[in-house]
Write a protein that holds these residues in place. Sequence first.
Motif, PDB file in Angstrom:
ATOM      1  N   ARG A 196       0.820  -1.222   0.000  1.00 62.46           N
ATOM      2  CA  ARG A 196       0.000   0.000   0.000  1.00 62.46           C
ATOM      3  C   ARG A 196       0.856   1.275   0.000  1.00 62.46           C
ATOM      4  O   ARG A 196       0.365   2.341  -0.345  1.00 62.46           O
ATOM      5  CB  ARG A 196      -0.922   0.010   1.227  1.00 62.46           C
ATOM      6  CG  ARG A 196      -1.934  -1.130   1.222  1.00 62.46           C
ATOM      7  CD  ARG A 196      -2.799  -1.186   2.479  1.00 62.46           C
ATOM      8  NE  ARG A 196      -3.085   0.103   3.053  1.00 62.46           N
ATOM      9  CZ  ARG A 196      -2.875   0.421   4.346  1.00 62.46           C
ATOM     10  NH1 ARG A 196      -2.387  -0.466   5.184  1.00 62.46           N
ATOM     11  NH2 ARG A 196      -3.165   1.628   4.783  1.00 62.46           N
ATOM     12  N   VAL A 197       2.107   1.151   0.415  1.00 60.64           N
ATOM     13  CA  VAL A 197       3.003   2.308   0.500  1.00 60.64           C
ATOM     14  C   VAL A 197       3.255   2.830  -0.909  1.00 60.64           C
ATOM     15  O   VAL A 197       3.602   2.063  -1.810  1.00 60.64           O
ATOM     16  CB  VAL A 197       4.324   1.915   1.200  1.00 60.64           C
ATOM     17  CG1 VAL A 197       5.324   3.055   1.173  1.00 60.64           C
ATOM     18  CG2 VAL A 197       4.046   1.457   2.624  1.00 60.64           C
ATOM     19  N   HIS A 198       3.060   4.135  -1.114  1.00 65.58           N
ATOM     20  CA  HIS A 198       3.204   4.672  -2.471  1.00 65.58           C
ATOM     21  C   HIS A 198       3.991   5.974  -2.554  1.00 65.58           C
ATOM     22  O   HIS A 198       4.413   6.354  -3.641  1.00 65.58           O
ATOM     23  CB  HIS A 198       1.821   4.853  -3.121  1.00 65.58           C
ATOM     24  CG  HIS A 198       0.949   5.822  -2.390  1.00 65.58           C
ATOM     25  ND1 HIS A 198       0.974   7.161  -2.647  1.00 65.58           N
ATOM     26  CD2 HIS A 198       0.058   5.639  -1.395  1.00 65.58           C
ATOM     27  CE1 HIS A 198       0.117   7.775  -1.847  1.00 65.58           C
ATOM     28  NE2 HIS A 198      -0.451   6.873  -1.065  1.00 65.58           N
ATOM     29  N   LEU A 199       4.190   6.671  -1.443  1.00 60.67           N
ATOM     30  CA  LEU A 199       4.990   7.900  -1.502  1.00 60.67           C
ATOM     31  C   LEU A 199       6.452   7.514  -1.719  1.00 60.67           C
ATOM     32  O   LEU A 199       6.980   6.643  -1.022  1.00 60.67           O
ATOM     33  CB  LEU A 199       4.830   8.714  -0.210  1.00 60.67           C
ATOM     34  CG  LEU A 199       3.416   9.208   0.087  1.00 60.67           C
ATOM     35  CD1 LEU A 199       3.343   9.865   1.467  1.00 60.67           C
ATOM     36  CD2 LEU A 199       2.946  10.181  -0.993  1.00 60.67           C
ATOM     37  N   ASP A 200       7.095   8.169  -2.705  1.00 60.60           N
ATOM     38  CA  ASP A 200       8.466   7.795  -3.088  1.00 60.60           C
ATOM     39  C   ASP A 200       9.412   7.660  -1.908  1.00 60.60           C
ATOM     40  O   ASP A 200      10.179   6.702  -1.825  1.00 60.60           O
ATOM     41  CB  ASP A 200       9.052   8.823  -4.065  1.00 60.60           C
ATOM     42  CG  ASP A 200       8.438   8.732  -5.446  1.00 60.60           C
ATOM     43  OD1 ASP A 200       7.903   7.651  -5.783  1.00 60.60           O
ATOM     44  OD2 ASP A 200       8.485   9.734  -6.181  1.00 60.60           O
ATOM     45  N   SER A 201       9.368   8.627  -0.980  1.00 61.09           N
ATOM     46  CA  SER A 201      10.338   8.583   0.117  1.00 61.09           C
ATOM     47  C   SER A 201       9.975   7.549   1.180  1.00 61.09           C
ATOM     48  O   SER A 201      10.742   7.342   2.112  1.00 61.09           O
ATOM     49  CB  SER A 201      10.560   9.967   0.722  1.00 61.09           C
ATOM     50  OG  SER A 201       9.354  10.552   1.106  1.00 61.09           O
ATOM     51  N   ALA A 202       8.847   6.879   1.040  1.00 66.55           N
ATOM     52  CA  ALA A 202       8.517   5.754   1.923  1.00 66.55           C
ATOM     53  C   ALA A 202       8.750   4.425   1.205  1.00 66.55           C
ATOM     54  O   ALA A 202       9.116   3.433   1.838  1.00 66.55           O
ATOM     55  CB  ALA A 202       7.072   5.847   2.400  1.00 66.55           C
TER      56      ALA A 202
END
Length: 190
Positions: free
Chosen positions: A80-86
């Motif tokens: 589910r993680v989608h933000l680049d820095s995550a």
Amino acid sequence: MTTEELYKELNYVNHSREKRLYYANLVIDNPDLIPKLLEILFLVDDKISCRAAWVFEFMCSENLEASIPYLDQFTEHMHRVHLDSAVRPVAKVCEYLIKAYYSNNDSKIKTSLLPKHKEKITEACFDWLINDEKVAPKAYGMSTLFLLGSDYDWIHPELAIILERDFQTQSAAFKARARQILKKINKQKS
């Protein structure tokens, strides 16, 4: 420390190694914070989730076995993680887990990382490779999938197809890692 207090603390985490290490050690010293950290990490639309991911990655680099009780939660929700820095630190944690699993050193990871976890990691790595992600998650994914391919004979052929197909359109960093991985795959064939 409550989840809300940890959330507020994560505002002080930045890109510096010093800050990430400080908070990683705080979590290692207080294992009851790990599920709270993961809860924040999986608030996937919140910018603070990236900071939680950075801390979780550093925690795993310092003490990977601290993640063992949370492997179900981590692998179940990481897609589910989608933000680049995550995404980058999540991909790095996957690489840590798989490297530990396949290393020659004894580790509790070898008995704790179950087929269902490896399956979720495999799916996530292929997703990072075929989706529009930055080069770091793709590179970590390639290395992770290469190792997983020693147990699942279908992975190397699929990985080679994707790397060869995308080679011309990707960055120099992608090409360098892809060359290494393709060379290793071809070496195993012969």
